[in-house]
Design an enzyme around this catalytic site. Structure first.
Site, PDB file in Angstrom:
ATOM      1  N   GLY A  99       0.814  -1.216   0.000  1.00  0.00           N
ATOM      2  CA  GLY A  99       0.000   0.000   0.000  1.00  0.00           C
ATOM      3  C   GLY A  99       0.844   1.261   0.000  1.00  0.00           C
ATOM      4  O   GLY A  99       0.477   2.275  -0.607  1.00  0.00           O
ATOM      5  N   ASP A 100       1.992   1.210   0.677  1.00  0.00           N
ATOM      6  CA  ASP A 100       2.901   2.357   0.691  1.00  0.00           C
ATOM      7  C   ASP A 100       3.346   2.720  -0.717  1.00  0.00           C
ATOM      8  O   ASP A 100       3.324   3.884  -1.119  1.00  0.00           O
ATOM      9  CB  ASP A 100       4.146   2.014   1.517  1.00  0.00           C
ATOM     10  N   ALA A 101       3.794   1.707  -1.467  1.00  0.00           N
ATOM     11  CA  ALA A 101       4.323   1.966  -2.801  1.00  0.00           C
ATOM     12  C   ALA A 101       3.248   2.506  -3.731  1.00  0.00           C
ATOM     13  O   ALA A 101       3.494   3.402  -4.551  1.00  0.00           O
ATOM     14  CB  ALA A 101       4.936   0.690  -3.375  1.00  0.00           C
TER      15      ALA A 101
END
Length: 404
Positions: free
Chosen positions: A173-175
């Site tokens: 989700g960060d990327a």
């Protein structure tokens, strides 16, 4: 020579872990001059790779380099006024300030948007947080596992029906969120170029997850139910199937009436083509379980390679279901430089993921590996006009830190 559309753009990167650093890394790969600012203890993301069995030494740190290569490193004590003043000097010359610190921490440091817009009206001020700027969870800690995966429904509803929640990939989700924020910053830079003015650019992991699930957000209001199961998929021809040797293929026919007859012919099942239970999109949905059982048996007659060959020749959308570890030898990933060979300080090499957006060519340029804590501090301060004597005084007073 790689195409670098952000050459000349200066960015101050006050972020940690993955989502914020990933945003700045994308912009650095697009040509921006990025200075990563850390405390003397360093970004805690330097150690995150250990949770995924990766080395975390100065010589080799794959996870940290994925999100922090192509940056310069500066370590300042921002709790001191002199440390803040150095940062203000940098911001006066910068185009963009990116932070993943929570808003309360930024306010305590005087680095929140309202404080900085008065000093630097030209500055694009960008923040990534867990849950957004408003509402009861606005101040909550928000890693991608909790904000992107858990609260959004993805962790539970993407799992096979009647099973436990997914154990998501760290940083997934960060990327995704970092890519969106990089795009938002690029739009704000365009406005800055036209008007000379900065603005606030915001994104949250929770908001990105909701957008990523936008089709399901709409469909679940019209009787679409999650969790799902491949044994009774919403479409039997948009489903996973096991081949003879135990490997899997995903079939993705979106135009049922157009391609179903071709699928039937491949399997020698012309008897199914005009079967009223399966020949139309709606009929196949209503009789999904029965058709899936039929197709399960047909797929088991062929190996994965045989299925791929037949489906490719028939122009039926499909793909091998791979493991992540397969990507480093995937010819399509290699041909497009979606992964690239990376050399660490000790000369060891591995493959790392590349920034996915390309500008005119697919070249990957690694100008420098991720910096040690404060590695370029003296160089950066000399560019601001600081003397060697002044720099040593800042080191002695622990306002500046340079890792040995």
């Amino acid at each position: 020579m790689a195409n670098k559309p952000l050459t000349g753009v200066k960015i101050i990167d006050l972020t940690y872990f993955i989502a914020g650093p990933g945003t700045a890394k994308i912009l650095a790969d697009w040509g921006a001059d990025v200075i990563k600012v850390e405390p003397s203890s360093g970004d805690p993301g330097r150690k995150t790779g250990a949770t995924m069995t990766m080395p975390i030494t100065d010589n080799i740190n794959p996870l940290y380099n994925t999100y922090n290569a192509n940056k310069k490193g500066l370590s300042l004590n921002l709790k001191s006024q002199e440390g803040l003043n150095i940062l203000y000097e940098l911001l006066s010359k910068a185009n963009v300030f990116i932070s993943s610190y929570r808003t309360g921490a930024l306010k305590r440091l005087g680095l929140d948007y309202d404080s900085l817009k008065e000093k630097f009206p030209h500055l694009v001020w960008a923040q990534i947080n867990g849950f957004g700027d408003y509402g009861p969870a606005k101040d909550n800690a928000g890693f991608d596992t909790v904000a992107f995966w858990a609260r959004s429904g993805a962790m539970l509803d993407l799992a096979e029906k009647d099973t436990s929640p997914l154990n998501p990939i760290i940083g997934f989700g960060d990327a995704t969120t970092s890519g969106s924020l990089a795009g938002g910053i690029a739009a704000a830079l365009y406005n800055q170029l036209k008007t000379g003015k900065g603005q606030k650019v915001m994104i949250s992991l929770f908001g990105q997850a909701i957008w990523s699930s936008s089709a399901a957000i709409a469909s679940t209001q019209f009787k679409d139910k999650y969790q799902k199961t491949r044994k009774n998929a919403i479409s039997p021809v948009i489903n996973s199937y096991c081949c003879r040797e135990g490997r899997w293929v995903f079939l993705s026919i979106l135009e049922h009436e157009r391609y179903f007859p071709t699928l039937c012919k491949i399997f020698g099942r012309e008897d199914l083509i005009n079967n009223e239970k399966f020949s139309t999109t709606l009929a196949a949905k209503e009789n999904a379980s029965e058709l899936i059982q039929i197709l399960d048996k047909e797929f088991l007659n062929f190996t994965q390679d045989e299925i791929v060959k037949m489906f490719t020749e028939a122009d039926i959308a499909h793909e091998r279901i791979q493991h992540i570890e397969d990507i480093v030898k995937d010819p399509q990933a290699l041909a497009n430089n979606y992964i690239h060979e990376f050399t660490y300080r000790n000369g060891e090499k591995t493959y790392l993921a590349s920034t996915p957006i390309k500008f005119g060519d697919i070249e990957v340029e690694v100008k420098c590996i991720a910096p040690k804590v404060g590695e370029h501090g003296a160089e950066i301060l000399k560019e601001l006009g600081y003397s060697d004597i002044k720099i040593q005084k800042l080191l002695d007073e622990k306002i500046l830190y340079i890792e040995k």
